[in-house]
Enzyme design. Structure first.
Site, PDB file in Angstrom:
ATOM      1  N   GLU A  52      -2.381  51.454   2.156  1.00 32.05           N
ATOM      2  CA  GLU A  52      -2.157  50.676   0.993  1.00 32.05           C
ATOM      3  C   GLU A  52      -3.221  49.741   0.562  1.00 32.05           C
ATOM      4  O   GLU A  52      -3.776  49.762  -0.331  1.00 32.05           O
ATOM      5  CB  GLU A  52      -0.862  49.932   0.943  1.00 32.05           C
ATOM      6  CG  GLU A  52       0.435  50.738   0.968  1.00 32.05           C
ATOM      7  CD  GLU A  52       0.805  51.181   2.444  1.00 32.05           C
ATOM      8  OE1 GLU A  52       0.221  50.817   3.517  1.00 32.05           O
ATOM      9  OE2 GLU A  52       2.020  51.638   2.534  1.00 32.05           O
ATOM     10  N   PHE A 114      16.269  45.806   5.993  1.00 29.62           N
ATOM     11  CA  PHE A 114      15.297  46.715   6.660  1.00 29.62           C
ATOM     12  C   PHE A 114      13.858  46.669   5.631  1.00 29.62           C
ATOM     13  O   PHE A 114      14.183  46.936   4.430  1.00 29.62           O
ATOM     14  CB  PHE A 114      15.660  48.221   6.650  1.00 29.62           C
ATOM     15  CG  PHE A 114      14.501  49.033   7.145  1.00 29.62           C
ATOM     16  CD1 PHE A 114      13.854  48.957   8.550  1.00 29.62           C
ATOM     17  CD2 PHE A 114      14.312  50.115   6.462  1.00 29.62           C
ATOM     18  CE1 PHE A 114      12.900  49.990   8.844  1.00 29.62           C
ATOM     19  CE2 PHE A 114      13.441  50.952   6.558  1.00 29.62           C
ATOM     20  CZ  PHE A 114      12.617  50.789   7.942  1.00 29.62           C
ATOM     21  N   GLN A 115      12.759  46.462   6.264  1.00 27.09           N
ATOM     22  CA  GLN A 115      11.586  46.668   5.105  1.00 27.09           C
ATOM     23  C   GLN A 115      11.704  45.435   3.995  1.00 27.09           C
ATOM     24  O   GLN A 115      11.223  45.572   2.864  1.00 27.09           O
ATOM     25  CB  GLN A 115      11.306  47.989   4.652  1.00 27.09           C
ATOM     26  CG  GLN A 115      11.006  48.799   5.830  1.00 27.09           C
ATOM     27  CD  GLN A 115      10.191  50.154   5.417  1.00 27.09           C
ATOM     28  OE1 GLN A 115      10.328  50.628   4.438  1.00 27.09           O
ATOM     29  NE2 GLN A 115       9.245  50.503   6.343  1.00 27.09           N
ATOM     30  N   LYS A 164      15.049  48.131  -5.462  1.00 31.52           N
ATOM     31  CA  LYS A 164      15.290  49.691  -5.434  1.00 31.52           C
ATOM     32  C   LYS A 164      16.389  49.731  -6.424  1.00 31.52           C
ATOM     33  O   LYS A 164      16.380  50.843  -7.473  1.00 31.52           O
ATOM     34  CB  LYS A 164      15.382  50.150  -4.317  1.00 31.52           C
ATOM     35  CG  LYS A 164      15.807  51.669  -4.250  1.00 31.52           C
ATOM     36  CD  LYS A 164      16.184  52.044  -2.788  1.00 31.52           C
ATOM     37  CE  LYS A 164      16.407  53.744  -2.832  1.00 31.52           C
ATOM     38  NZ  LYS A 164      16.380  54.145  -1.262  1.00 31.52           N
ATOM     39  N   MET A 471     -24.374  41.983  10.438  1.00 26.49           N
ATOM     40  CA  MET A 471     -24.664  40.860   9.949  1.00 26.49           C
ATOM     41  C   MET A 471     -23.955  39.803  11.062  1.00 26.49           C
ATOM     42  O   MET A 471     -24.663  38.624  11.038  1.00 26.49           O
ATOM     43  CB  MET A 471     -23.728  40.693   8.604  1.00 26.49           C
ATOM     44  CG  MET A 471     -23.720  39.488   8.052  1.00 26.49           C
ATOM     45  SD  MET A 471     -25.549  39.247   7.685  1.00 26.49           S
ATOM     46  CE  MET A 471     -25.592  39.970   6.014  1.00 26.49           C
TER      47      MET A 471
HETATM   48  C1  LIG Z   1     -12.180  42.622   7.214  1.00 25.90           C
HETATM   49  C2  LIG Z   1     -13.402  41.829   7.728  1.00 25.90           C
HETATM   50  N1  LIG Z   1     -13.634  41.444   8.870  1.00 25.90           N
HETATM   51  C3  LIG Z   1     -14.571  40.874   9.449  1.00 25.90           C
HETATM   52  C4  LIG Z   1     -15.613  40.430   8.458  1.00 25.90           C
HETATM   53  C5  LIG Z   1     -16.594  39.598   9.128  1.00 25.90           C
HETATM   54  N2  LIG Z   1     -18.108  40.479   8.978  1.00 25.90           N
HETATM   55  C6  LIG Z   1     -18.790  40.403   8.104  1.00 25.90           C
HETATM   56  S1  LIG Z   1     -19.965  41.303   8.169  1.00 25.90           S
HETATM   57  C7  LIG Z   1     -19.387  42.049   9.528  1.00 25.90           C
HETATM   58  C8  LIG Z   1     -20.270  43.143  10.055  1.00 25.90           C
HETATM   59  C9  LIG Z   1     -20.003  44.428   9.128  1.00 25.90           C
HETATM   60  O1  LIG Z   1     -20.617  45.432  10.024  1.00 25.90           O
HETATM   61  P1  LIG Z   1     -20.953  46.897   9.617  1.00 25.90           P
HETATM   62  O2  LIG Z   1     -20.053  47.396   8.462  1.00 25.90           O
HETATM   63  O3  LIG Z   1     -21.627  47.897  10.648  1.00 25.90           O
HETATM   64  O4  LIG Z   1     -22.379  46.394   8.554  1.00 25.90           O
HETATM   65  P2  LIG Z   1     -23.930  45.999   8.903  1.00 25.90           P
HETATM   66  O5  LIG Z   1     -23.799  44.200   9.136  1.00 25.90           O
HETATM   67  O6  LIG Z   1     -24.110  46.529  10.541  1.00 25.90           O
HETATM   68  O7  LIG Z   1     -24.673  46.359   7.955  1.00 25.90           O
HETATM   69  C10 LIG Z   1     -18.435  41.379   9.878  1.00 25.90           C
HETATM   70  C11 LIG Z   1     -17.492  41.728  11.082  1.00 25.90           C
HETATM   71  C12 LIG Z   1     -15.525  40.745   7.179  1.00 25.90           C
HETATM   72  N3  LIG Z   1     -16.275  40.445   6.235  1.00 25.90           N
HETATM   73  N4  LIG Z   1     -14.301  41.444   6.749  1.00 25.90           N
END
Ligand SMILES: Cc1ncc(C[n+]2csc(CCOP(=O)(O)OP(=O)(O)O)c2C)c(N)n1
Ligand SMILES: [Mg+2]
Lengths: 571, 166
Positions: A52, A114-115, A164, A471
């Site tokens: 979803e 349920f749900q 529903k 990042m």
């Molecule tokens: C759902 C979610 N969880 C955690 C984060 C924190 N976060 C920001 S950037 C990042 C790393 C992203 O890794 P990747 O997709 O491999 O991109 P890269 O920075 O390596 O290019 C994280 C964990 C986020 N923005 N969104």
């Protein structure tokens, strides 16, 4: 003669269709079966997703690329809660979305059936508005109101929860209850006094900068903004979400400001005597600590949403209204001042501090991103995920149209890249769509590869594989003495095998010298989606960077030259 | 510096389930405590009136007012901190009161135009209405006797003269 009765679900689909909706994204379940049943013989297209959350991001990409509302239909309980991340993403970025959730039958609500989940209650802090339908005869009124609320003024997500028994009820489709929105405010029209004041400030300014945000794109004010910037000879910096609202390729463009903005955009903001924000909400990724944000510049704020005025930054003048209408009203009052010296200074900054990276040696993320964007051209739609690759995409994808740049800004939702691209491709089948995803982000929603494959969508999926949550690794490296924790993506799958498991084409590129050749083949691939896995330098960091809490002029423009042991950080 | 001030906010809202939660969330999100809250049906049954008292700085409050006004179910929200409006509150005080103290308690109550609503062997329950400051003052006067229970309705307000309450 007996009247022709329809189920409330059928009436709802008719209302959606009459209002221009053609695609519905989602997954069915017990409490939404009456709606899915109505879909079996309805001209609306169901796009069955694998999760979803994916459905919401597809609706989001659909909306951002087309300007039309994206519609999601899921079941109750976990189906409904799985949409919350996508709803937040849409809310933070002002994206029109309608999320229809099934719900337990009315007599069971509140009894832990349920749900059953109180999705209405959970939605409150994350939606523009939400409804639960208690009278089936209300369905067409509520769906129309929901569409209206989601798309007018500052757009946003609206949730409609339908038990529903309500969706299955037979109703007379001819009877329609009147809309009832006494508290929904009309779109404000800019006050001429404010317009005059803004013009006076602009006419007098010697070092003005325009800060253009998503509002410019949402209101379709690109042309008006261009006229204004050119007439007044004012440089324009576009926020992450405003990208494309003013062409990156224009001489007056400063590209993105803020934490990972260009040095010249940040220097321009810092050195300016007037900042004109248009449909931009002074996000903390731009301003840092508000007290330190360009304290010497005067500020004008154009926004459709009065909540944004003075929420973060005190301003000298505010103009509340639709961006396009406000700029149109402003234009006749504008008299070009003398900004020639200022533009000269800015051009020196542009020359001295360009965005750069090394093309020789190990493959750099920036290199393949820039090459892909250049080869795909500015008519193509670029989507991104969240992380370093997103910032590099913001740097190196040159955008000329807002609807061709799709990224999760306010929420920064990892997993947005693939499903948003699916939505964009469905909305605009004629456009080329590519998405730049991180190896980490991609794995959050990669199940939607199936959705792309079965719908034969020729999306180019560039996986920037640095085997890191890059990042976060960058922050740990720079601000936590390189104590790396929870960022190593050991256990990544073989992305090419993954592609073939889904029946897709996969390309892998490891060397700079192979970039063009591989991309050429990938861009020609039109039989459904393909993956381009770029195995890139692992330890590159995104620069420029303004450390959190610092002022814009304290930015670190380039990577330090010295090497850390074991790291090739020598861009 | 921003001063923390007591504000009285009046809202006209749609009379529907969930509206109170939406309004309360705006306060909770910014960590604003609600000091008192009165909700009742408005003149027309489709609407409700809310009177909310809250303490906090001006800037946050102004932001919250615009956020409240942005809610689809809120017709309008106005702060009456500085306005001249009719403000009333009702309070019930259950006070320790042995027969020997009754006269002094009743004397004070009389000064405040309080009404006796219940009387027992060693308690007396009084009702006071008026401005909140008057209720506060009565509270102070009753304290030495020993207040066993106290309940206040929270403030309701209405504009003066012909003007309709925003
Ligand atoms: C759902 C979610 N969880 C955690 C984060 C924190 N976060 C920001 S950037 C990042 C790393 C992203 O890794 P990747 O997709 O491999 O991109 P890269 O920075 O390596 O290019 C994280 C964990 C986020 N923005 N969104
Ligand atoms: Mg990564």
């Amino acid at each position: 003669m007996a009247k022709k009765m329809k189920t409330a679900a059928e009436v709802m689909l008719d209302v959606l269709y009459e209002n221009g909706v053609r695609h519905v994204f989602g997954i069915p379940g017990g409490n939404s079966i009456p709606i899915y049943d109505a879909l079996t013989h309805h001209p609306l297209n169901l796009i069955l997703t694998r999760h979803e959350q994916g459905a919401t991001h597809m609706a989001d990409g659909y909306a951002r690329s087309s300007g039309k509302i994206g519609v999601v239909c899921v079941t109750s309980g976990p189906g409904a809660t799985n949409t919350l991340t996508g709803i937040l993403t849409a809310m933070m970025d002002s994206v029109p979305m309608l999320v229809i959730t099934g719900q337990s039958i009315t007599p069971n609500i509140g009894l832990d059936a349920f749900q059953e989940a109180d999705i209405l209650g959970m939605s409150f802090p994350a939606v523009k508005h939400s409804y639960m339908i208690s009278d089936p005869q209300d369905i067409s009124r509520i769906i129309k109101e929901a569409l209206h609320i989601a798309t007018s003024g500052r757009p946003g997500p609206v949730l409609v929860d339908i038990p529903k028994d309500i969706s299955a009820s037979l109703i007379d489709p001819e009877i329609e209850n009147d809309q009832d929105l006494p508290g929904f405010k009309d779109i404000p029209v800019a006050d001429p006094v404010d317009i005059k004041k803004a013009a006076e400030l602009m006419n007098r300014a010697l070092r003005p900068v325009i800060l253009a945000g998503h509002g410019v794109i949402l209101s379709g004010a690109g042309e008006q903004l261009m006229q204004m910037a050119e007439k007044m000879n004012i440089p324009v910096t576009t926020t992450l979400l405003g990208k494309g609202g003013f062409p990156d390729t224009h001489d007056l463009s400063l590209s993105m400001p803020g934490m990972h903005g260009t040095a010249y955009a940040n220097k321009a903001l810092t050195g300016s005597d007037l900042i004109i924000a248009i449909g931009a909400r002074w996000d903390d990724r731009i301003t840092g600590v508000p007290e330190n944000f360009c304290p010497h510049a005067r500020k004008i704020h154009f926004d459709i949403d009065s909540v944004e005025i003075r929420k973060i930054i005190p301003v000298d003048c505010s103009v509340i209204g639709d961006a396009k209408a406000s700029i149109e009203a402003l234009l006749p009052h504008l008299e070009p001042g003398d900004t020639a010296r200022w533009i000269k200074q800015i051009n020196r900054w542009k020359r001295d501090f360009p965005l750069k990276y090394r093309k020789e040696g190990k493959l750099r993320a920036q290199h393949i991103i820039e090459e892909l964007a250049t080869m795909a051209g500015t008519e193509a739609i670029a989507c991104t995920d969240v992380g370093q690759h997103q910032m590099w995409a913001a740097h190196f994808v040159k955008s000329e149209k807002g609807e061709n740049w799709i990224t999760s800004g306010g929420a920064g939702t990892m997993g947005f890249g693939l499903p948003s691209a699916i939505g964009a491709q469905l909305a605009r089948p004629e456009s080329m769509v590519y998405t730049i995803v991180g190896d980490g982000s991609f794995q959050m929603t990669l199940c939607e590869l199936a959705t792309a494959v079965i719908n034969k969508l020729p999306i180019k999926i560039l996986i920037v594989n640095n085997r890191y949550l890059g990042m976060v690794r960058q922050w740990q490296h720079m601000f936590y003495e390189n104590r790396l924790t929870g960022v190593d993506l050991e256990g990544n799958p073989d992305f090419i095998k993954l592609a073939s498991a889904y029946g897709m084409k996969g390309f892998r590129v490891k060397r700079s010298s192979d970039v063009r050749k591989t991309l050429k083949a990938a861009l020609k691939w039109n039989e459904g989606p393909c993956i381009i896995e770029a195995v890139v330098e692992q330890h590159d960091n995104v620069f420029p960077m303004v450390p959190a809490g610092a002022a814009l002029d304290e930015m670190i423009i380039e990577a330090p030259r010295r090497k850390r042991s074991g790291e090739g950080e020598d861009q | 510096m921003d001063q923390s001030m007591k504000h009285t906010i009046s809202l006209l809202v749609s009379n529907k389930p969930g509206v109170l939660t939406r309004v309360a969330l705006v306060f909770a999100r910014r960590g604003f405590n609600i000091d008192s809250l009165v909700v009742s049906q408005a003149q027309s049954p489709e609407f409700s009136r809310m009177n909310i008292e809250a303490t906090g700085n001006e800037r946050t409050l102004n932001l919250m007012l615009t956020q409240l006004n942005r809610l689809v179910d809120v017709i309008h929200a106005v702060d009456h901190a500085s306005d001249d409006v009719i403000q009333r509150e009702l309070a019930l005080f259950k006070v320790n009161c042995t027969p020997d103290k009754r006269t002094s308690v009743l004397q004070i109550a009389d000064t405040f135009r309080g009404q006796t609503v219940d009387i027992g062997d060693d308690t007396i329950t009084l009702q006071v209405t008026g401005k909140s400051t008057k209720v506060d003052a009565f509270h102070t006067m009753m304290s030495p006797f020993g207040i066993m229970e106290l309940v206040r309705t929270g403030k309701v307000l209405m504009s003066r003269g012909k003007e309709s309450t925003a």
